[in-house]
Structures are given as structure tokens and as C-alpha cells.
Design a protein around this motif. Structure first.
Motif, PDB file in Angstrom:
ATOM      1  N   ARG C 262       0.838  -1.206   0.000  1.00 22.05           N
ATOM      2  CA  ARG C 262       0.000   0.000   0.000  1.00 22.05           C
ATOM      3  C   ARG C 262       0.874   1.258   0.000  1.00 22.05           C
ATOM      4  NH1 ARG C 262      -3.840   0.063   5.034  1.00 22.05           N
ATOM      5  NH2 ARG C 262      -3.968   2.307   4.662  1.00 22.05           N
ATOM      6  N   ILE C 263       2.044   1.134   0.598  1.00 18.24           N
ATOM      7  CA  ILE C 263       2.977   2.257   0.599  1.00 18.24           C
ATOM      8  C   ILE C 263       3.567   2.420  -0.807  1.00 18.24           C
ATOM      9  CG2 ILE C 263       5.136   3.101   1.613  1.00 18.24           C
ATOM     10  CD1 ILE C 263       4.270   1.364   4.140  1.00 18.24           C
ATOM     11  N   ALA C 264       3.906   1.276  -1.428  1.00 22.70           N
ATOM     12  CA  ALA C 264       4.445   1.316  -2.793  1.00 22.70           C
ATOM     13  C   ALA C 264       3.437   1.923  -3.762  1.00 22.70           C
ATOM     14  CB  ALA C 264       4.824  -0.098  -3.228  1.00 22.70           C
ATOM     15  N   LYS C 269       2.013   6.421  -7.682  1.00 20.00           N
ATOM     16  CA  LYS C 269       1.289   7.638  -8.073  1.00 20.00           C
ATOM     17  C   LYS C 269       2.231   8.834  -8.088  1.00 20.00           C
ATOM     18  CE  LYS C 269      -3.011   6.017  -5.988  1.00 20.00           C
ATOM     19  NZ  LYS C 269      -3.820   6.145  -4.767  1.00 20.00           N
ATOM     20  N   ALA C 270       3.061   8.937  -7.064  1.00 23.82           N
ATOM     21  CA  ALA C 270       3.983  10.073  -6.971  1.00 23.82           C
ATOM     22  C   ALA C 270       5.020  10.025  -8.091  1.00 23.82           C
ATOM     23  CB  ALA C 270       4.667  10.079  -5.605  1.00 23.82           C
ATOM     24  N   LEU C 271       5.477   8.831  -8.439  1.00 24.16           N
ATOM     25  CA  LEU C 271       6.452   8.692  -9.521  1.00 24.16           C
ATOM     26  C   LEU C 271       5.821   9.104 -10.854  1.00 24.16           C
ATOM     27  CD1 LEU C 271       8.043   5.307  -8.406  1.00 24.16           C
ATOM     28  CD2 LEU C 271       9.279   7.485  -8.614  1.00 24.16           C
ATOM     29  N   ARG C 272       4.571   8.716 -11.041  1.00 24.87           N
ATOM     30  CA  ARG C 272       3.854   9.086 -12.267  1.00 24.87           C
ATOM     31  C   ARG C 272       3.759  10.601 -12.387  1.00 24.87           C
ATOM     32  NH1 ARG C 272       1.929   5.318 -16.343  1.00 24.87           N
ATOM     33  NH2 ARG C 272       2.530   3.323 -15.454  1.00 24.87           N
ATOM     34  N   GLN C 274       5.848  12.599 -11.442  1.00 21.22           N
ATOM     35  CA  GLN C 274       7.165  13.088 -11.869  1.00 21.22           C
ATOM     36  C   GLN C 274       7.508  12.615 -13.277  1.00 21.22           C
ATOM     37  OE1 GLN C 274      10.367  12.597  -9.083  1.00 21.22           O
ATOM     38  NE2 GLN C 274       9.067  12.957  -7.303  1.00 21.22           N
ATOM     39  N   GLY C 275       6.531  11.994 -13.949  1.00 17.77           N
ATOM     40  CA  GLY C 275       6.749  11.578 -15.334  1.00 17.77           C
ATOM     41  C   GLY C 275       7.419  10.225 -15.481  1.00 17.77           C
ATOM     42  N   ILE C 276       7.565   9.490 -14.372  1.00 13.71           N
ATOM     43  CA  ILE C 276       8.164   8.152 -14.459  1.00 13.71           C
ATOM     44  C   ILE C 276       7.044   7.117 -14.537  1.00 13.71           C
ATOM     45  CG2 ILE C 276       9.527   6.424 -13.217  1.00 13.71           C
ATOM     46  CD1 ILE C 276      11.084   8.831 -12.018  1.00 13.71           C
ATOM     47  N   LYS C 277       7.102   6.301 -15.584  1.00  7.95           N
ATOM     48  CA  LYS C 277       6.037   5.318 -15.778  1.00  7.95           C
ATOM     49  C   LYS C 277       6.286   4.113 -14.858  1.00  7.95           C
ATOM     50  CE  LYS C 277       4.776   6.526 -20.501  1.00  7.95           C
ATOM     51  NZ  LYS C 277       4.929   6.152 -21.919  1.00  7.95           N
ATOM     52  N   ALA C 278       5.741   4.226 -13.667  1.00  4.58           N
ATOM     53  CA  ALA C 278       5.903   3.156 -12.682  1.00  4.58           C
ATOM     54  C   ALA C 278       4.600   2.379 -12.549  1.00  4.58           C
ATOM     55  CB  ALA C 278       6.292   3.750 -11.329  1.00  4.58           C
ATOM     56  N   GLY C 279       4.726   1.151 -12.121  1.00  6.88           N
ATOM     57  CA  GLY C 279       3.552   0.310 -11.851  1.00  6.88           C
ATOM     58  C   GLY C 279       3.847  -0.569 -10.654  1.00  6.88           C
ATOM     59  N   LEU C 280       2.813  -1.225 -10.152  1.00  8.86           N
ATOM     60  CA  LEU C 280       2.978  -2.089  -8.969  1.00  8.86           C
ATOM     61  C   LEU C 280       2.438  -3.487  -9.258  1.00  8.86           C
ATOM     62  CD1 LEU C 280       3.355  -2.562  -5.806  1.00  8.86           C
ATOM     63  CD2 LEU C 280       0.965  -1.831  -5.610  1.00  8.86           C
ATOM     64  N   ILE C 281       3.223  -4.482  -8.935  1.00  8.53           N
ATOM     65  CA  ILE C 281       2.686  -5.854  -8.890  1.00  8.53           C
ATOM     66  C   ILE C 281       2.704  -6.285  -7.434  1.00  8.53           C
ATOM     67  CG2 ILE C 281       2.970  -8.256  -9.578  1.00  8.53           C
ATOM     68  CD1 ILE C 281       4.210  -7.336 -12.153  1.00  8.53           C
ATOM     69  N   ARG C 282       1.533  -6.622  -6.959  1.00  7.16           N
ATOM     70  CA  ARG C 282       1.389  -6.985  -5.549  1.00  7.16           C
ATOM     71  C   ARG C 282       0.772  -8.382  -5.420  1.00  7.16           C
ATOM     72  NH1 ARG C 282      -3.848  -5.946  -2.097  1.00  7.16           N
ATOM     73  NH2 ARG C 282      -3.247  -7.283  -0.380  1.00  7.16           N
ATOM     74  N   PRO C 283       1.554  -9.358  -4.979  1.00  3.17           N
ATOM     75  CA  PRO C 283       0.942 -10.649  -4.682  1.00  3.17           C
ATOM     76  C   PRO C 283      -0.048 -10.488  -3.529  1.00  3.17           C
ATOM     77  CG  PRO C 283       3.346 -10.820  -4.782  1.00  3.17           C
ATOM     78  CD  PRO C 283       2.999  -9.351  -4.731  1.00  3.17           C
ATOM     79  N   GLU C 344       8.732   7.825   1.431  1.00  3.79           N
ATOM     80  CA  GLU C 344       9.958   8.561   1.114  1.00  3.79           C
ATOM     81  C   GLU C 344      11.095   7.603   0.741  1.00  3.79           C
ATOM     82  OE1 GLU C 344       7.965   9.059   3.647  1.00  3.79           O
ATOM     83  OE2 GLU C 344       7.322  11.144   3.513  1.00  3.79           O
ATOM     84  N   LYS C 345      11.205   6.529   1.504  1.00  3.12           N
ATOM     85  CA  LYS C 345      12.248   5.537   1.245  1.00  3.12           C
ATOM     86  C   LYS C 345      12.023   4.867  -0.124  1.00  3.12           C
ATOM     87  CE  LYS C 345      15.183   2.041   2.276  1.00  3.12           C
ATOM     88  NZ  LYS C 345      16.635   2.227   2.231  1.00  3.12           N
ATOM     89  N   VAL C 346      10.770   4.530  -0.405  1.00  2.00           N
ATOM     90  CA  VAL C 346      10.462   3.886  -1.694  1.00  2.00           C
ATOM     91  C   VAL C 346      10.783   4.839  -2.839  1.00  2.00           C
ATOM     92  CG1 VAL C 346       8.646   2.876  -3.131  1.00  2.00           C
ATOM     93  CG2 VAL C 346       8.672   2.423  -0.663  1.00  2.00           C
ATOM     94  N   MET C 347      10.400   6.106  -2.668  1.00  2.00           N
ATOM     95  CA  MET C 347      10.663   7.101  -3.722  1.00  2.00           C
ATOM     96  C   MET C 347      12.164   7.207  -3.979  1.00  2.00           C
ATOM     97  SD  MET C 347       7.882   8.382  -4.901  1.00  2.00           S
ATOM     98  CE  MET C 347       8.424   9.915  -5.676  1.00  2.00           C
ATOM     99  N   GLU C 348      12.919   7.261  -2.904  1.00  2.00           N
ATOM    100  CA  GLU C 348      14.371   7.418  -3.029  1.00  2.00           C
ATOM    101  C   GLU C 348      14.974   6.265  -3.837  1.00  2.00           C
ATOM    102  OE1 GLU C 348      16.259   7.756   0.853  1.00  2.00           O
ATOM    103  OE2 GLU C 348      18.134   7.005  -0.003  1.00  2.00           O
TER     104      GLU C 348
END
Lengths: 183, 252, 358
Positions: C262-264, C269-272, C274-283, C344-348
């Protein structure tokens, strides 16, 4: 828009109650998402207490944050420890009865509320947290005043109805300070 | 004239099954007694066995009632889970000395202390059987085992543990008796003790404990007859027979 | 339905009761004490039984006995306590008993820290006891999911005659969040559920219908039992559960489960932004693991994966690496020992990876 809050103080200052009241009210009377996370020392009594509350229209990620938009501190050690977590532009609510509101940051808004003295003046030192909650709502309006008053009615009215008028008055006194500080 | 059948094989043991227990071992006798008591009480279909590990665990092949094979030492915990959910059944654990008094000491003591309403049948032959004759907490001083090749020495291994006496220190247990199957009178007394324990359980009285002093000729290195003498001459002085507690009799 | 504001541990307990759980055994350990405390109050109200075991070992064996009777039964503990459950859970798996248990994870190894962690992933998914059995392992990331997954766990356990583990953590157990509670199963339904299992429950039968709860076999029968269990595990392809968030055009994949997921998600969203195409796969379930979700990624587009766990060293990363097989770099974003994952840690770490691969 997510609004994050840390509440911190000594055990016994009603830190956790303030947090749960706010979070519970948000759950019961709004459609917003809300999380509450308590953090105790390992001691059962007499330690420090702090909790995190997040309120948002969107999904909430971490229930514990490195930076928050609002900070309520009931004593000096809590101010010293948590001030760095307050985001620029954030609001700091200080119990000025026992904590010094002079801080070496000028990028946050300080709301001074001498809750310990006010509560003693009102004849019940325990209501300091309700005064502070009033100030917080008056300043932030993160949820409406009615929502919180209703929760105070539910929680305190059910257990100790004789204390309800005092708590409502405490909330209003704080609310007035918060509203005034906003302008 | 038709003959009246005055003795029949218990329904508690699988029909026509031949026991694989060693000659002179008393597990077979005790299994028979449990089955007979349940038959006589008309409760054979309500019987549930929580079975310990070791030679006790071979019993699952012979008994005809529902059984939970329990991890080593944990029969009293599993029996707690069973009896609390099947209060109308008749639950007993069947455990040896290693299982009950060594690895499972905690489970035994705390089930007894809670006054769990089931019966513990504790087979005390002073040695680990199935694993090959190692020292048990009940091994006699001086007695040789594969892990006490020079005999049990008090200074190194401590003393034989007296489970009935230890459980007798707790307030909750309702009935505690030590018997033996070393002679016919002992077998009859053992059966009576099991019957009493089951009756108390059926009446909801709480924890009942029957310790039975038995033999292990194979690991004692004795023939079956000498093993009987060993029980009488060596085991029973250490583990005296008798009723340690009978709250039912006190109440009368 | 009305929202109720509940603490994770209490929500877990209430969900179990509503699913028909009528037996609970457990031993105190932080941070899951509110589960047994809640059960001690709540179960007697519905005719259920709560037992405070004298140890984790006793508790899990009470669970074994209770499950063998067909009563919906549960236990809970935390990390170092769960280690003591190993043999008992293996017994439930071997005897094919539908036990449900909860691990509210804290720091490790051993005593570790009483604060939240995710350091039991490999134990939970690969070896919760000896002998190579498997379980469905649910990994909630919200209090609502704690509720839904516990409620569902009893059905899954009974469907497969196999234990089910809820792998939560100290944050979820301690935090409060609004939940909608599922329907309370009626006394009749609970009775019927138990009755339906009577033919295979240890509850007293005539000799010809005898039931044996066996965590092993005397003689040569064990391999056949292993084969039967393995056949059952093979039916779990349908039970894979995965959440994929903004992965369609993602060049950077964050991989996380439970509280970290949930933190990821907020980091995605925050990375997006900033223009970074990020996604999440969550088992959503960490066992069976969603290998396909990672294995079938378009590695022409996906340039890197960030494995996010509250565990040092990383554990889930083994499964991610197994699925990805070297087709893109995998980096780690880790906290451990009671230190919490933060956005913050994940973003970094995500920005570091973006710089490296994009």
C-alpha cells in the motif's frame, strides 16, 4: 488531498484519545479514508505516547509517515523529537503551557494553545486534549466541527454524560483559538 | 442347552487383529481394558483417543475408535482441543513416560492444572521403547539404558520422576491412581481405575490420571517372566501403587 | 453497510467469529495480543471456546485437536512464536486438517523486535514446518483485507482440508481503519458446517466408520499421502491472486506485498506525477505466488524491478528473480527489524533505479 497528523505527548495527556476521536469521527460521519496508528514505548505506564492519523479522499498508503502536514505536541520532548517531521507549510499546535513555541523554523505555522492552563482553569485538567482537538479542527477544518462534536457526544456522552457539557465547552474554546489563528 | 457367553473380546480392539507388541509388553493388556470399560459403559462409539508417540503410537492399528495421532508430548494439548469441542465424547490420552513426563511435561501439567475433563492413561515402564531403550525421566537409578550405559546416576541424570505425586500437588485434578499390570489382581485394579476415571469424566468432574507401571522386556533385556519380577522388586518400591486422590470418594 | 472503525487485530478476530470460528487457542506475544483478548471476550458470547495455551506449542496442538473435530478453529501468534508452531502446522498439513492461523509479523530473527516487520516470508511460503507441505498464504495490506481474507480462509481451508495462513504484520495488527464486516454466520449455519465434516472428524464413531487424524503413517503409506497432497497443490493455479496497478505501460515495476504494497502504491502515483512510468505488482496471496504476473511482463518495455520489503535480507525477491530469470535488473528497497517502510524511502530507491535503467 491527504492530511497527515502526528499527536505526541506524555502518557496520560490524552494523546491517543485525541487521535482516536478524530479518526473515529471521520470514519463515522464522512466518506473519507482514515487510518490511525498508535505508537507506545515498551513501558506500560509513564512513557511517551504518540500516534499518527491520516485522512484522505483517496486510498491511504503508509499509516506512519516521515513527513506530516500537521503536528500536535503536548510537551517539549515531543516538540524536539517530531518537529523535523513537519512538512514546510505545515501547522504546528503547541501546548504552550509547558512547551516553548519559539522554534528555529520559519516555514511552518505555529498555533499556540496553553491547554494545560486552560484545562486547569476549567476545573478539569483532563480536558486538555479536547481543547487541543478543538484548536486543530478550528484551524484545519479537515473534518467539520459537527462531525467531531457528534463523536464527543457518542464517546463521552455514553460513558460519562455528566462530563459532556465540560468537554463541549473545552472543544469550543479550542476551536475559537484555532479559527482565530487561521485568519 | 445354549451356552451363555460370559466373556467376549472387546469391540474396542480390531476383530481378528494380532498384536505386534513385543512378548511380555503390557500395551495389549491396557488396550483391552480400555475397550472393555467402554463396552461395559455402553460408550464404545463415544471414545476418542489422543495418542502419544512411541510404542503407544502403535495402538492406532489395534483400537477401533476415533483417534488423533498427536505430536510427541502434545497429546494433552490436542485432547484439550478435542474435548472442548466434543464435550459429550469420552476422551483419553495414551502416553508413555518419555512422551508425557519428558517432552510433554508442560502440556501434561497445564492440562491437569486447568482440570481438563479428560482421562490420561500414562504407561510408565521406565524407558524409551520404540526408539531403542534410551533413558526416560522415569528410569530407575542404576538402571542401564542405551544412553546411560553405566546405569542412571543421580548426580548426572537426576532422579526418577514421580508423575502421580507431582500432579497430586495441583488443586484441579479429580482422580489420580497408580496401578500395575504385573499380576491378575493388578490388571483388575487397573481396569477398575480406568472405569472410575471414565465415569468421573462422563460426569464432567475434570482431570483424571491413571499411571500404570508396566514392563518393557525387550529394552530391559529380560524375558517376560523376569520382567514381572523386576516390576515387583524394583519398579514398585520406586513407584508405590495406590489411589493418590479421589475427590469422588471424599465427597461421599 | 455501515463502516466500523477497527484495529486490525480485533477486525481479524471478529471476522473469524463471523466466519463461524468457534475455537481459539493462543499464547500472549506482542504485537497480536488483541486477537486472543478479543476472542476471550467474544467467543463465549457465541457458544465458542477460548483457551489460553501454556505455550505456542500447546496452542498449536490445541488447534490441531480442535480442527480434527470439524469445529472451525483458529490460532494466532507473531514471528518468533510462529516458529514454535512449525511442527504443529506441519501436523495439520500432514493430517489434512483445515486449521486457520495468523502471523502478525514482528522483527526477527528470533526475538528480533516487537515492532512490525515482514521477515517471515520464506518461512510462510516455503517451509512453515518440515516435510515440504504447502499452504495458501493470504497477505492483507489493509484492515478491510484482513477481515475479508480471514473470513475466506475458513472456506479455503475446508475446501482443501489444509491449513491456511494469514500473513499480516504489526502495522496492520495495530492500526485502525474503517471496515465493513461480513455477515455473521448463524448458529444453524455454523452447526451445519461442522455436521458436513462429521464423516471425517474425530468426534466419536462406530468402529466401521472410524476416523483417524494422522500426521504420518505407520508403515509405507506416507508417499501416497504426499502424492495426494501434491495433486491438491496443483489445483491452486486458480487460486493465484495478484493486484496489478498501472502496469500496462509501466517501465519500472515495484514489487511488494502486504503493508509495503500500500505504501508502494502511493509511491507509484507520486512517480507518475514526476513523469516516471511506474507500476505495482502486488501478490495478494504470497502462496501460491503469481509467477506469471512477473514472468509475462514485456521486458522490452519494463526496464527494472524494485523489490520492496520490510526484511533485510530480502526474501520475496527470490520468487521475483525466479519468475524474471535475469530479463531485467532487480533492485531492493528494504527496511527491517521494526523499522517501517515509508513512501519517502520507496521514492528514493525508485528514483535511483530510474536513473540507472531508464
Amino acid at each position: 488531498m491527504e492530511r497527515d497528523l502526528i499527536v505526541a505527548g506524555f502518557g496520560g495527556q490524552g494523546v491517543m484519545m485525541l487521535g482516536t476521536l478524530l479518526a473515529q469521527a471521520t470514519c463515522d460521519s464522512t466518506d473519507k479514508n482514515v487510518t490511525y496508528f498508535p505508537s507506545y514505548g515498551a513501558e506500560m505506564r509513564g512513557g511517551t505516547a504518540n500516534c499518527y492519523v491520516a485522512i484522505s479522499d483517496e486510498e491511504i498508503g503508509a499509516p506512519v509517515m516521515e513527513t506530516v502536514s500537521d503536528l500536535i505536541v503536548f510537551n517539549q520532548p515531543s516538540l524536539d523529537r517530531f518537529l523535523e517531521k513537519l512538512a514546510p507549510g505545515g501547522a504546528l499546535f503547541v501546548n504552550t503551557s509547558i512547551a516553548d513555541p519559539k522554534i528555529d523554523r520559519d516555514d511552518v505555522n505555529v498555533v499556540e494553545v496553553p491547554v494545560t492552563e486552560m484545562a486547569i482553569e476549567m476545573g478539569n485538567p483532563k480536558v486538555l486534549n479536547i481543547i487541543m482537538l478543538g484548536a486543530f479542527i478550528g484551524y484545519t477544518e479537515v473534518v467539520s466541527k459537527d462531525v467531531v462534536l457528534q463523536e464527543i457526544k457518542n464517546k463521552i456522552g455514553a460513558k460519562k454524560p455528566e462530563l459532556l457539557p465540560l468537554n463541549e465547552e473545552a472543544f469550543e474554546k479550542g476551536f475559537a483559538i484555532g479559527s482565530a489563528a487561521k485568519n | 442347552m445354549a451356552m451363555e457367553k460370559v466373556y467376549r473380546r472387546t469391540t474396542g480392539i480390531v476383530k481378528d487383529m494380532v498384536s505386534g507388541f513385543c512378548p511380555g509388553c503390557m500395551h495389549g493388556t491396557v488396550h483391552k481394558l480400555i475397550g472393555e470399560v467402554a463396552d461395559e459403559m455402553g460408550r464404545a462409539n463415544d471414545l476418542i483417543r489422543a495418542e502419544g508417540i512411541g510404542c503407544c503410537g502403535l495402538g492406532q492399528k489395534y483400537v477401533t475408535h476415533d483417534s488423533a495421532i498427536c505430536l510427541h508430548g502434545r497429546a494433552c494439548a490436542a485432547a484439550t482441543g478435542i474435548k472442548r469441542n466434543e464435550p459429550d465424547s469420552l476422551v483419553y490420552t495414551y502416553q508413555g513416560d518419555g512422551d508425557l513426563a519428558s517432552i510433554g511435561l508442560g502440556e501434561t501439567m497445564l492440562a491437569a492444572n486447568r482440570g481438563e475433563n479428560f482421562t490420561v492413561i500414562f504407561i510408565n515402564n521406565g524407558i524409551y521403547g520404540m526408539t531403542g531403550g534410551q533413558m526416560a525421566p522415569t528410569t530407575l537409578l542404576g538402571m542401564k539404558s542405551t544412553t546411560t550405559p553405566k546405569g542412571r546416576i543421580a548426580e548426572e541424570h537426576g532422579y526418577p520422576i514421580h508423575m502421580s505425586e507431582i500432579i497430586d500437588q495441583l488443586i484441579a485434578p479429580y482422580y489420580i491412581e497408580r496401578t500395575t499390570c504385573a499380576d491378575p489382581a493388578g490388571v483388575r485394579k487397573t481396569k477398575a481405575a480406568i472405569r472410575k476415571a471414565f465415569e468421573y469424566q462422563a460426569a464432567g468432574k475434570g482431570f483424571t490420571f491413571v499411571e500404570i507401571v508396566t514392563s518393557c522386556p525387550t529394552n530391559w533385556g529380560l524375558d517376560p517372566i523376569s520382567a514381572l519380577d523386576f516390576i515387583k522388586e524394583k519398579m514398585l518400591p520406586e513407584y508405590p501403587l495406590g489411589v493418590l486422590r479421589d475427590k469422588g470418594a471424599e465427597e461421599v | 453497510m455501515a463502516r466500523i472503525f477497527m484495529k486490525g487485530c480485533e477486525a481479524i478476530a471478529e471476522a473469524a467469529v463471523r466466519a463461524g470460528c468457534r475455537f481459539f487457542a493462543g499464547y500472549p506475544i506482542t504485537p497480536q495480543n488483541e486477537i486472543p483478548e478479543y476472542m476471550a471476550r467474544r467467543l463465549p458470547e457465541v457458544g465458542g471456546v477460548f483457551v489460553q495455551g501454556e505455550s505456542e506449542i500447546a496452542s498449536v496442538n490445541m488447534l490441531y485437536g480442535a480442527s480434527s473435530t470439524g469445529t472451525r478453529s483458529m490460532s494466532s501468534s507473531s514471528s518468533t512464536g510462529i516458529s514454535l508452531y512449525s511442527e504443529g502446522i506441519a501436523a495439520c498439513a500432514s493430517a489434512r486438517l483445515p486449521a486457520v492461523y495468523v502471523n502478525v509479523m514482528r522483527g526477527g530473527p528470533a526475538l528480533g523486535a516487537i515492532q512490525p516487520a515482514q521477515q517471515d516470508y520464506l518461512q510462510a511460503t516455503k517451509a512453515s514446518g518440515n516435510g515440504g507441505f504447502r499452504m495458501i498464504v493470504q497477505a492483507p495490506s489493509t484492515v478491510q483485507e484482513c477481515v475479508d481474507m480471514v473470513y475466506e480462509a475458513f472456506d479455503l481451508a475446508e475446501r482443501d482440508d489444509n491449513p491456511v495462513l494469514i500473513l499480516a504484520d504489526g502495522v496492520l495488527g495495530t492500526m485502525m481503519e474503517p471496515v465493513e464486516l461480513p455477515e455473521m454466520k448463524s448458529d444453524e449455519e455454523v452447526k451445519a458446517l461442522k455436521q458436513a465434516r462429521r464423516h471425517k472428524s474425530v468426534c466419536g464413531h462406530p468402529a466401521e466408520e472410524r476416523v483417524l487424524a494422522e500426521p504420518g503413517s505407520v508403515g509405507t503409506g506416507q508417499e501416497a499421502r504426499n502424492i495426494a497432497a501434491a495433486e491438491m497443490y496443483k489445483t491452486w493455479d486458480k487460486d493465484v491472486k495478484v493486484e496489478e496497478f498501472m502496469t500496462d505501460d509501466a517501465e519500472l515495476i515495484l514489487a511488494a506485498y502486504g503493508i509495503s504494497a500500500r505504501i508502494a502504491k502511493t509511491a507509484v502515483k507520486a512517480l507518475r506525477e514526476q513523469g516516471i512510468k511506474a507500476g505495482l505488482i502486488r501478490p495478494v496471496r504470497v502462496s501460491p505466488f503469481p509467477y506469471d504476473a512477473f514472468g509475462s511482463l514485456d521486458f522490452g518495455r519494463v526496464k527494472g524491478i524494485l523489490d520492496i520489503e520490510m526484511s533485510i535480507p530480502a526474501q520475496m525477491v527470490w520468487d521475483v528473480e525466479y519468475a524474471v530469470r535475469g530479463r531485467c535488473p532487480i533492485r531492493e528497497c528494504l527496511r527491517s527489524g521494526g523499522q517501517l517502510m515509508t513512501k519517502e524511502k520507496v521514492m528514493e530507491e525508485a528514483l535511483k533505479l530510474a536513473e540507472e535503467v531508464l
